[in-house]
Motif scaffolding. Sequence first.
Motif, mmCIF file in Angstrom:
data_model
loop_
_atom_site.group_PDB
_atom_site.id
_atom_site.type_symbol
_atom_site.label_atom_id
_atom_site.label_comp_id
_atom_site.label_asym_id
_atom_site.label_seq_id
_atom_site.Cartn_x
_atom_site.Cartn_y
_atom_site.Cartn_z
ATOM 1 N N VAL A 216 -13.697 0.754 -0.600
ATOM 2 C CA VAL A 216 -13.221 1.727 -1.373
ATOM 3 C C VAL A 216 -13.014 2.998 -0.577
ATOM 4 C CG1 VAL A 216 -13.851 2.936 -3.595
ATOM 5 C CG2 VAL A 216 -14.710 0.510 -3.370
ATOM 6 N N CYS A 217 -11.844 3.466 -0.812
ATOM 7 C CA CYS A 217 -11.377 4.790 -0.054
ATOM 8 C C CYS A 217 -12.617 6.043 -0.732
ATOM 9 C CB CYS A 217 -10.164 5.383 -0.107
ATOM 10 S SG CYS A 217 -9.911 6.996 0.588
ATOM 11 N N PRO A 218 -12.970 6.772 0.107
ATOM 12 C CA PRO A 218 -14.264 7.673 -0.330
ATOM 13 C C PRO A 218 -13.417 8.745 -0.959
ATOM 14 C CG PRO A 218 -14.476 7.463 2.108
ATOM 15 C CD PRO A 218 -13.356 6.550 1.682
ATOM 16 N N ARG A 219 -12.021 9.069 -0.461
ATOM 17 C CA ARG A 219 -11.485 9.954 -1.093
ATOM 18 C C ARG A 219 -10.319 9.974 -2.263
ATOM 19 N NH1 ARG A 219 -6.511 12.336 2.561
ATOM 20 N NH2 ARG A 219 -7.987 13.977 3.509
ATOM 21 N N CYS A 220 -9.453 8.834 -2.298
ATOM 22 C CA CYS A 220 -8.863 8.349 -3.344
ATOM 23 C C CYS A 220 -9.061 7.327 -4.242
ATOM 24 C CB CYS A 220 -7.119 8.076 -2.929
ATOM 25 S SG CYS A 220 -6.861 6.595 -2.217
ATOM 26 N N SER A 221 -10.355 6.665 -3.861
ATOM 27 C CA SER A 221 -10.869 5.498 -4.589
ATOM 28 C C SER A 221 -10.002 4.269 -4.490
ATOM 29 C CB SER A 221 -11.451 5.900 -5.998
ATOM 30 O OG SER A 221 -12.153 6.823 -6.040
ATOM 31 N N SER A 222 -8.953 4.172 -3.718
ATOM 32 C CA SER A 222 -8.098 2.908 -3.523
ATOM 33 C C SER A 222 -8.992 1.946 -2.916
ATOM 34 C CB SER A 222 -6.859 3.455 -2.592
ATOM 35 O OG SER A 222 -6.434 2.153 -2.073
ATOM 36 N N VAL A 223 -8.797 0.775 -3.611
ATOM 37 C CA VAL A 223 -9.547 -0.406 -2.989
ATOM 38 C C VAL A 223 -8.708 -1.437 -2.128
ATOM 39 C CG1 VAL A 223 -10.948 -0.373 -5.269
ATOM 40 C CG2 VAL A 223 -8.977 -1.591 -5.414
ATOM 41 N N VAL B 250 -8.562 3.548 7.949
ATOM 42 C CA VAL B 250 -7.557 4.340 7.376
ATOM 43 C C VAL B 250 -7.141 3.881 6.229
ATOM 44 C CG1 VAL B 250 -5.465 5.664 8.043
ATOM 45 C CG2 VAL B 250 -6.653 5.145 9.871
ATOM 46 N N CYS B 251 -7.215 4.656 5.104
ATOM 47 C CA CYS B 251 -6.673 4.344 3.798
ATOM 48 C C CYS B 251 -5.188 4.067 3.757
ATOM 49 C CB CYS B 251 -7.048 5.217 2.807
ATOM 50 S SG CYS B 251 -6.280 4.944 1.026
ATOM 51 N N HIS B 252 -4.780 2.835 3.131
ATOM 52 C CA HIS B 252 -3.434 2.878 2.919
ATOM 53 C C HIS B 252 -2.589 3.905 2.309
ATOM 54 C CE1 HIS B 252 -2.103 -1.171 4.613
ATOM 55 N NE2 HIS B 252 -3.061 -1.671 4.395
ATOM 56 N N ARG B 253 -3.355 4.085 1.254
ATOM 57 C CA ARG B 253 -2.609 5.041 0.250
ATOM 58 C C ARG B 253 -2.623 6.373 0.640
ATOM 59 N NH1 ARG B 253 -4.003 4.400 -6.033
ATOM 60 N NH2 ARG B 253 -5.587 5.918 -5.703
ATOM 61 N N CYS B 254 -3.695 6.993 1.092
ATOM 62 C CA CYS B 254 -3.804 8.403 1.225
ATOM 63 C C CYS B 254 -4.061 8.876 2.809
ATOM 64 C CB CYS B 254 -4.713 9.066 0.410
ATOM 65 S SG CYS B 254 -6.301 8.572 1.037
ATOM 66 N N ARG B 255 -4.083 7.809 3.495
ATOM 67 C CA ARG B 255 -4.026 8.064 5.038
ATOM 68 C C ARG B 255 -5.364 8.611 5.457
ATOM 69 N NH1 ARG B 255 -0.207 5.105 4.673
ATOM 70 N NH2 ARG B 255 1.804 5.416 5.166
ATOM 71 N N HIS B 256 -6.537 8.720 4.370
ATOM 72 C CA HIS B 256 -7.602 9.196 4.946
ATOM 73 C C HIS B 256 -8.525 8.306 5.934
ATOM 74 C CE1 HIS B 256 -11.505 11.406 4.272
ATOM 75 N NE2 HIS B 256 -12.185 10.219 4.014
ATOM 76 N N GLN B 257 -9.218 9.058 6.922
ATOM 77 C CA GLN B 257 -9.868 8.423 7.871
ATOM 78 C C GLN B 257 -11.314 8.095 7.823
ATOM 79 O OE1 GLN B 257 -9.832 9.025 12.178
ATOM 80 N NE2 GLN B 257 -7.548 8.841 12.074
HETATM 81 ZN ZN LIG Z 1 -7.559 6.818 0.093
#
Ligand SMILES: [Zn+2]
Length: 302
Positions: free
Chosen positions: A24-31, A43-50
């Motif tokens: 679960v992305c800690p920034r955008c909650s994308s799963v 690296v999150c697919h959606r928001c690129r958060h590392q």
């Molecule tokens: Zn994200």
Amino acid sequence: MDWFPNEESCIAYLEKLRWPTGFVCPRCSSVSEPWHQTRGRLVCHRCRHQTSATRGTIFDKTRTPYTTWFEAAWYMTTAKNGLSAKTLQRTLGTSYRTAWKLLHRYRIAMVRSEREQLSGIVEIDESLVGGIDHGGKRGRGTDKAIVVIAVEIKEPKGFGRVRMRHIPDASGDELIPFVCDVVAPGTHVQTDGWGGYNDLRQHGYVHQKKILSSNDDPAHVSMPGVHRIASLLKRWILGTHQGSVSIEHLQSYLEEFTFRFNRRTSRSRGLVFCRLLQQAVNTGPIIEPDIAHGFDWHHHNI
Ligand SMILES: [Zn+2]
């Protein structure tokens, strides 16, 4: 070491423990499944958060290899009485300082697994624990510290779980909050006649005072459960830690003792190891002063 031969295998395991039902992305909650980069970076697919499985945990910014962390966790959970920093230093081949830091970080992670309150019949008493280094000049002050111990009593015999806390004095102001934190309301609580426990009934407990009468056998102990746990604790401090732990770290040692005691009947050492690492990725970063001067248990509100 067969299970976790390298950094990649350790990191993959920690990722599973941190996100048991998937990332679960800690920034955008994308799963969605993240991109995997080198050294455990995700690296999150959606928001690129590392991020990584160890960011914001007790492993944060560590320079010690994860294989060493895992090895330390294994020895800590499989050695019957745990081990001292000196023994761990020799076993791992690290510096004393590194071994000491690993043990202390794991001790702090251990407390979180002990949140469920005690219930049933619970015996509570204070015990004076010796061999405590108060850091002062030789001969000044005492070498003893007060530890309040709560233990579940099983019928017809045996013990359930324990909880303990280092307290500055045995007043009601220290004892009652301890009981309220670790014992479920409605529990049958047994204490001696000490006035510090007088308000237990008002806090929703069934309070039974066991008071020694003048014709009792002098060898009779009014709180046999606590007495037994206290002697195990003292033996552990004397044995594993050569009879000396510093007062500022005492609570950390109590947490380790409690974690191990409450899992003494666990058949699988591997499960205890897994549980410790699971706590480790769910415990926030520990800063250097916590290690140097003792973890601030009250301030962190654990
Ligand atoms: Zn994200």
